[in-house]
Design an enzyme around this catalytic site. Sequence first.
Site: not given
Length: 151
Positions: A15, A95, A127
Site C-alpha cells: 500500500s 484492489d 488490496h
Amino acid sequence: MLFRSKDRIGATGASYGGFMINWIAGHSDRFKCLHSHAGVFDLRSKYGSTEELWFPEWEFKGNPYHNPEQYEKFSPSMYAKNFKTPTMVTHGQFDFRVPVTQGFQMFTALQRQGVPSKMIYFPDEDHFIRKPQNAKLWWTNVHGWFDKWLK
C-alpha cells in the site's frame, strides 16, 4: 520491512509502503532487491481510477488538472528511468484503492528497461491477499525473491 543478509539488504512494502518501494526504486541503489505490493506507480493515472480521492487531493493540494506539478514531482513513474534494482511486484485485481493497473505499470517499466523483475497477479484478491492458498503463494514468492537476491 527489511530483509538483511550480511552486506546485502532488501526492502518490501504494501500500500503506502508499496508506493515507497516504487519511489525508492527510482531514487536509490542501496538495496539489492525490492518487493512492492499494491503500490502506486503513477499518481496522475491513479487519481482517475481510485475510489479514494480525499488523500491525493489533500496531500497534493488539489487534483492533477489544476496542480500537475505536485503529481509529477511525487510520482514514481517520473523517475522510472533510474530503475536498476531487481524488483518483484504483486497486486490483486479487485484492489479499488490502488488499481491493479498501477502494479502492471510498475512491472512494465521494470521489464522495458531490462531490470530483473517478476509480477504476481492475483485475479481473485483485492488490496489484501486474504485467501489461504494465495497467502501461501504470496509468502513463498516473497521469501523466495529475497533468498534469490540476498544469498
